[in-house]
Structure formats: structure tokens, C-alpha cells
Design a protein around this motif. Structure first.
Motif, PDB file in Angstrom:
ATOM      1  N   UNK A   1     -73.546 -16.429   5.333  1.00 17.21           N
ATOM      2  CA  UNK A   1     -73.433 -17.231   3.970  1.00 17.21           C
ATOM      3  C   UNK A   1     -72.429 -18.747   3.813  1.00 17.21           C
ATOM      4  N   UNK A   2     -71.417 -18.566   4.515  1.00 14.20           N
ATOM      5  CA  UNK A   2     -70.360 -19.373   4.690  1.00 14.20           C
ATOM      6  C   UNK A   2     -70.713 -20.704   5.488  1.00 14.20           C
ATOM      7  N   UNK A   3     -70.984 -20.098   7.060  1.00 15.30           N
ATOM      8  CA  UNK A   3     -71.792 -20.884   8.000  1.00 15.30           C
ATOM      9  C   UNK A   3     -72.909 -22.044   6.980  1.00 15.30           C
ATOM     10  N   UNK A   4     -73.879 -21.152   6.408  1.00 13.35           N
ATOM     11  CA  UNK A   4     -74.612 -22.026   5.595  1.00 13.35           C
ATOM     12  C   UNK A   4     -74.844 -22.772   5.192  1.00 13.35           C
ATOM     13  N   UNK A   5     -73.130 -22.468   4.490  1.00 10.73           N
ATOM     14  CA  UNK A   5     -73.464 -23.574   3.041  1.00 10.73           C
ATOM     15  C   UNK A   5     -72.679 -24.809   4.456  1.00 10.73           C
ATOM     16  N   UNK A   6     -71.275 -24.492   5.182  1.00  9.96           N
ATOM     17  CA  UNK A   6     -71.019 -25.603   5.710  1.00  9.96           C
ATOM     18  C   UNK A   6     -71.543 -26.726   6.342  1.00  9.96           C
ATOM     19  N   UNK A   7     -73.138 -26.230   6.590  1.00  9.17           N
ATOM     20  CA  UNK A   7     -73.892 -26.681   7.362  1.00  9.17           C
ATOM     21  C   UNK A   7     -74.890 -27.606   6.340  1.00  9.17           C
ATOM     22  N   UNK A   8     -74.886 -27.064   5.298  1.00  6.63           N
ATOM     23  CA  UNK A   8     -75.704 -27.643   3.459  1.00  6.63           C
ATOM     24  C   UNK A   8     -74.738 -28.658   3.225  1.00  6.63           C
ATOM     25  N   UNK A   9     -73.247 -28.555   3.365  1.00  9.11           N
ATOM     26  CA  UNK A   9     -72.596 -29.719   2.763  1.00  9.11           C
ATOM     27  C   UNK A   9     -72.428 -31.214   3.914  1.00  9.11           C
ATOM     28  N   UNK A  10     -72.598 -30.402   5.011  1.00 10.29           N
ATOM     29  CA  UNK A  10     -72.241 -31.381   5.839  1.00 10.29           C
ATOM     30  C   UNK A  10     -73.376 -32.336   6.702  1.00 10.29           C
ATOM     31  N   UNK A  11     -73.979 -31.775   5.991  1.00 13.88           N
ATOM     32  CA  UNK A  11     -75.724 -32.472   5.936  1.00 13.88           C
ATOM     33  C   UNK A  11     -75.866 -33.128   5.128  1.00 13.88           C
ATOM     34  N   UNK A  12     -75.148 -33.335   4.113  1.00 11.45           N
ATOM     35  CA  UNK A  12     -74.754 -33.962   3.031  1.00 11.45           C
ATOM     36  C   UNK A  12     -73.531 -34.302   2.288  1.00 11.45           C
ATOM     37  N   UNK A  13     -72.591 -35.419   3.744  1.00 12.37           N
ATOM     38  CA  UNK A  13     -71.713 -35.722   3.652  1.00 12.37           C
ATOM     39  C   UNK A  13     -70.660 -35.117   3.014  1.00 12.37           C
ATOM     40  N   UNK A  14     -70.343 -34.119   2.617  1.00 13.29           N
ATOM     41  CA  UNK A  14     -69.366 -33.725   1.847  1.00 13.29           C
ATOM     42  C   UNK A  14     -68.602 -32.772   2.568  1.00 13.29           C
ATOM     43  N   UNK A  15     -67.231 -32.963   3.291  1.00 16.20           N
ATOM     44  CA  UNK A  15     -66.951 -33.372   4.462  1.00 16.20           C
ATOM     45  C   UNK A  15     -66.221 -31.972   4.127  1.00 16.20           C
ATOM     46  N   UNK A  16     -65.219 -32.124   3.210  1.00 14.27           N
ATOM     47  CA  UNK A  16     -64.395 -31.469   2.444  1.00 14.27           C
ATOM     48  C   UNK A  16     -65.255 -29.931   2.648  1.00 14.27           C
ATOM     49  N   UNK A  17     -65.909 -29.457   1.586  1.00 10.51           N
ATOM     50  CA  UNK A  17     -66.398 -28.793   1.693  1.00 10.51           C
ATOM     51  C   UNK A  17     -67.195 -28.210   2.463  1.00 10.51           C
ATOM     52  N   UNK A  18     -67.645 -28.674   3.386  1.00 13.51           N
ATOM     53  CA  UNK A  18     -68.817 -28.506   5.145  1.00 13.51           C
ATOM     54  C   UNK A  18     -67.493 -28.007   5.831  1.00 13.51           C
ATOM     55  N   UNK A  19     -66.044 -28.223   5.842  1.00 15.47           N
ATOM     56  CA  UNK A  19     -65.214 -27.883   6.524  1.00 15.47           C
ATOM     57  C   UNK A  19     -64.625 -26.455   5.993  1.00 15.47           C
ATOM     58  N   UNK A  20     -64.052 -26.527   4.654  1.00 17.93           N
ATOM     59  CA  UNK A  20     -63.660 -24.821   4.205  1.00 17.93           C
ATOM     60  C   UNK A  20     -64.528 -23.874   4.917  1.00 17.93           C
ATOM     61  N   UNK A  21     -66.265 -24.734   4.465  1.00 12.80           N
ATOM     62  CA  UNK A  21     -66.987 -22.887   4.106  1.00 12.80           C
ATOM     63  C   UNK A  21     -66.673 -22.996   6.172  1.00 12.80           C
ATOM     64  N   UNK A  22     -66.930 -24.293   6.615  1.00 17.94           N
ATOM     65  CA  UNK A  22     -66.945 -23.389   8.412  1.00 17.94           C
ATOM     66  C   UNK A  22     -65.809 -22.865   8.782  1.00 17.94           C
ATOM     67  N   UNK A  23     -64.181 -23.130   8.051  1.00 20.57           N
ATOM     68  CA  UNK A  23     -63.778 -22.803   8.441  1.00 20.57           C
ATOM     69  C   UNK A  23     -63.483 -21.000   8.367  1.00 20.57           C
ATOM     70  N   UNK A  24     -63.896 -21.122   6.777  1.00 20.86           N
ATOM     71  CA  UNK A  24     -64.044 -19.656   6.527  1.00 20.86           C
ATOM     72  C   UNK A  24     -64.649 -18.618   7.583  1.00 20.86           C
ATOM     73  N   UNK A  25     -66.050 -19.146   7.538  1.00 22.25           N
ATOM     74  CA  UNK A  25     -66.332 -18.738   9.035  1.00 22.25           C
ATOM     75  C   UNK A  25     -66.157 -18.282  10.174  1.00 22.25           C
ATOM     76  N   UNK A  26     -65.436 -19.205  10.212  1.00 31.55           N
ATOM     77  CA  UNK A  26     -64.860 -18.969  11.905  1.00 31.55           C
ATOM     78  C   UNK A  26     -63.899 -18.395  11.888  1.00 31.55           C
ATOM     79  N   UNK A  27     -62.937 -18.282  10.646  1.00 30.83           N
ATOM     80  CA  UNK A  27     -61.675 -17.305  10.723  1.00 30.83           C
ATOM     81  C   UNK A  27     -62.456 -15.626  10.916  1.00 30.83           C
TER      82      UNK A  27
END
Length: 120
Positions: A47-73
Motif C-alpha cells: 500500500x505504501x509503495x502504491x501511495x508513493x506511485x500515486x503521489x509521484x504521478x500527481x507531483x506531490x514529492x513530499x508524500x511520494x518520498x514519504x511513502x516510498x521510504x516507508x515501503x523501501x525500509x
């Protein structure tokens, strides 16, 4: 595996399935809500990865990076690839950092995930 973790996995899967159904139906709000709930209730890396993808595609870098980090960790290989690329190239508001880029890419490679390997 304990009965509790089996139940949580089944419950988590319900949220992820609901999110995918909403995505297919082009119900973006429902999709995001289901992924947010899976992330909050189950700390779901998918879910966190998918949220990163969603926010990335909507140019919300802060939220995209937050969720990518949570999933990656948590070891999500596609999130690790995404972070590796973003750090290597200084994308999405992250500083260019070749070492961090290589770190995340190496984590993904170590898992030998076929989906992640396609991006490396």
C-alpha cells in the motif's frame, strides 16, 4: 505463521483488493482511501509503495518520498528501485546522492525480484 498474522494478512489483502478494484473503476478517491487504510492499519509495504506511485504521478514529492521510504525500509523491491533512481538522479526533491542511490538499488538486487530487476 500465527493465526493472528494469517488473519492480518487476509484483512490486509481485503484492503489491497478493494484499492485495485477502485483503481480499475477509476475511483481514485476510493483507491487512495483503501491504500491509506492498509498502510495505517497493517503497515502495508505494498500500500505504501502504491501511495508513493500515486503521489509521484500527481507531483506531490513530499508524500511520494514519504511513502516510498516507508515501503523501501520494509523491503519492498520496487520502492527500493524507485528510491535508488530518485537519489541517483536527484529527482522529486531528493538531493542527488549516488551512494544512497546505489544503496537502495543494491537492496532491491539482493532480493532477486523479477519485477524490480526489469528496472535495474
Amino acid at each position: 505463521m500465527s493465526k493472528t498474522s494469517q488473519t492480518q494478512s487476509a484483512e490486509e489483502r481485503k484492503y489491497l483488493t478493494r484499492a485495485e478494484e477502485c483503481k480499475k473503476a477509476e475511483d481514485t478517491a476510493g483507491m487512495v482511501q483503501a491504500y491509506l487504510e492498509a498502510s495505517e492499519k497493517f503497515n502495508s509495504a505494498e500500500a505504501q509503495y502504491q501511495l508513493g506511485e500515486y503521489y509521484s504521478s500527481n507531483d506531490d514529492n513530499a508524500l511520494a518520498n514519504r511513502y516510498y521510504h516507508l515501503a523501501a525500509e520494509q523491503g519492498h523491491p520496487l520502492a527500493q528501485v524507485a528510491l535508488g533512481e530518485k537519489y541517483s538522479n536527484g529527482y522529486m526533491g531528493l538531493p542527488r546522492n549516488i551512494l544512497l542511490g546505489l544503496y537502495w538499488k543494491a537492496k532491491a538486487i539482493a532480493q532477486k525480484d523479477p519485477a524490480a530487476e526489469r528496472y535495474l
